[in-house]
Design an enzyme around this catalytic site. Sequence first.
Site, PDB file in Angstrom:
ATOM      1  N   TYR A   1       0.820  -1.207   0.000  1.00  0.00           N
ATOM      2  CA  TYR A   1       0.000   0.000   0.000  1.00  0.00           C
ATOM      3  C   TYR A   1       0.859   1.263   0.000  1.00  0.00           C
ATOM      4  O   TYR A   1       2.011   1.263   0.449  1.00  0.00           O
ATOM      5  CB  TYR A   1      -0.974   0.013   1.180  1.00  0.00           C
ATOM      6  CG  TYR A   1      -0.378   0.265   2.551  1.00  0.00           C
ATOM      7  CD1 TYR A   1      -0.303   1.560   3.078  1.00  0.00           C
ATOM      8  CD2 TYR A   1       0.069  -0.790   3.353  1.00  0.00           C
ATOM      9  CE1 TYR A   1       0.209   1.796   4.346  1.00  0.00           C
ATOM     10  CE2 TYR A   1       0.575  -0.564   4.614  1.00  0.00           C
ATOM     11  CZ  TYR A   1       0.647   0.734   5.119  1.00  0.00           C
ATOM     12  OH  TYR A   1       1.158   0.965   6.376  1.00  0.00           O
ATOM     13  N   CYS A   2       0.268   2.329  -0.536  1.00  0.00           N
ATOM     14  CA  CYS A   2       0.869   3.668  -0.489  1.00  0.00           C
ATOM     15  C   CYS A   2      -0.176   4.602   0.104  1.00  0.00           C
ATOM     16  O   CYS A   2      -0.979   4.179   0.934  1.00  0.00           O
ATOM     17  CB  CYS A   2       1.368   4.102  -1.866  1.00  0.00           C
ATOM     18  SG  CYS A   2       0.118   4.090  -3.178  1.00  0.00           S
ATOM     19  N   TRP A   3      -0.186   5.855  -0.290  1.00  0.00           N
ATOM     20  CA  TRP A   3      -1.114   6.804   0.323  1.00  0.00           C
ATOM     21  C   TRP A   3      -2.563   6.596  -0.121  1.00  0.00           C
ATOM     22  O   TRP A   3      -3.464   6.438   0.688  1.00  0.00           O
ATOM     23  CB  TRP A   3      -0.660   8.229   0.026  1.00  0.00           C
ATOM     24  CG  TRP A   3      -1.659   9.311   0.339  1.00  0.00           C
ATOM     25  CD1 TRP A   3      -2.111  10.281  -0.497  1.00  0.00           C
ATOM     26  CD2 TRP A   3      -2.346   9.534   1.594  1.00  0.00           C
ATOM     27  NE1 TRP A   3      -3.033  11.097   0.145  1.00  0.00           N
ATOM     28  CE2 TRP A   3      -3.193  10.656   1.431  1.00  0.00           C
ATOM     29  CE3 TRP A   3      -2.328   8.886   2.820  1.00  0.00           C
ATOM     30  CZ2 TRP A   3      -3.999  11.150   2.445  1.00  0.00           C
ATOM     31  CZ3 TRP A   3      -3.146   9.365   3.845  1.00  0.00           C
ATOM     32  CH2 TRP A   3      -3.955  10.489   3.647  1.00  0.00           C
TER      33      TRP A   3
END
Length: 347
Positions: A93-95
């Site tokens: 995951y990222c932002w």
Amino acid sequence: MHKTVDFESSKTFDNPIYIDVRSPSEYLKGHIPNSVNIPIFSDEERALVGTIYKNIGSEEAKDKGLEIVSTKLPDIIRQIQSHYKMGKRLIIYCWRGGMRSKSIVSILAIMGIKSYQLIGGYKEYRNYVLKQLASFKIKPEIYVLCGSTGVGKTNILNLLKKINEPIIDIEQLANHRGSIFGQIGLGQPASAQSFDSLLLNELEQLNNSHYIILESESKRVGNVYIPDILYNAMKSAKRILIYADLEIRAERLINEYFHLNMQNTQSIADCINSLSKRLGVKKTKQLLNYLESGNIRQCALTLINEYYDPLYGYEKQNDDEFDLVVCSNNLNEAANKIINYLRKTGR
């Protein structure tokens, strides 16, 4: 086509591990509990790419990002692969579930490494946490440890935790002791994002317990706020009053805040100065004089008598206002008395 998963579904996976590919500062501000930070960009690199995107354009920003990542990509993949080899289900995951996590999941797929991109990224996870905390149903009986500063409430919680009693240490999650001196020696307080995530994780893990033990707290602890679902439960909880002799309380206060090398002297002085409106100029100067002259015990005793006890007021309450009253001059004996009480009434 790379695989995606929402957070709720990912919780059903066997051996999941969440890989956070955001920058270190993003991760520090808040992340999924027990996730691993394997950043694509450093904080400086992320700022540079963002500046290019804002001032020049998206294509130029993508080109710069690719240039930065290309040199470090083999190491990033090796780090992620090490978790895969241990039988972990990879959730990246990222932002916002955008390019950073998508690119890593796509590369892993090319290499035959199965992974999932978290839909919506950390932003969606944060929304999940807030929704859960707004509607969470606390099933266990709540017990709160009450008492004046220095009686050892946190020490008792730690003793109970060592023998696997179901406790939640809110001050530890907030990285703040919940008073005007509460940040001394602890570094940065927890962000709201971090606190909420850790608290939800604790509540979910303990929700099948017969009871949960906490320390009585104000609504605000440092920079964070206890959510209504828990704070209301604490207000209507069974209450255990902890008390101790004044000299023992002063000694514990000294051990908590006044390190032997006096490295916290300036921070303590700053906090004392901030009390001048409450204590008055004369008492504040007296406390500072005790501190500066090295009369630490008298400083601690005066803080207890003139600030802490009038503020919290436990000394004025009757014992019959509490479900149990325990002397904590000996912390182990106090913890054992609480355990015996809980095992009779909490199960």
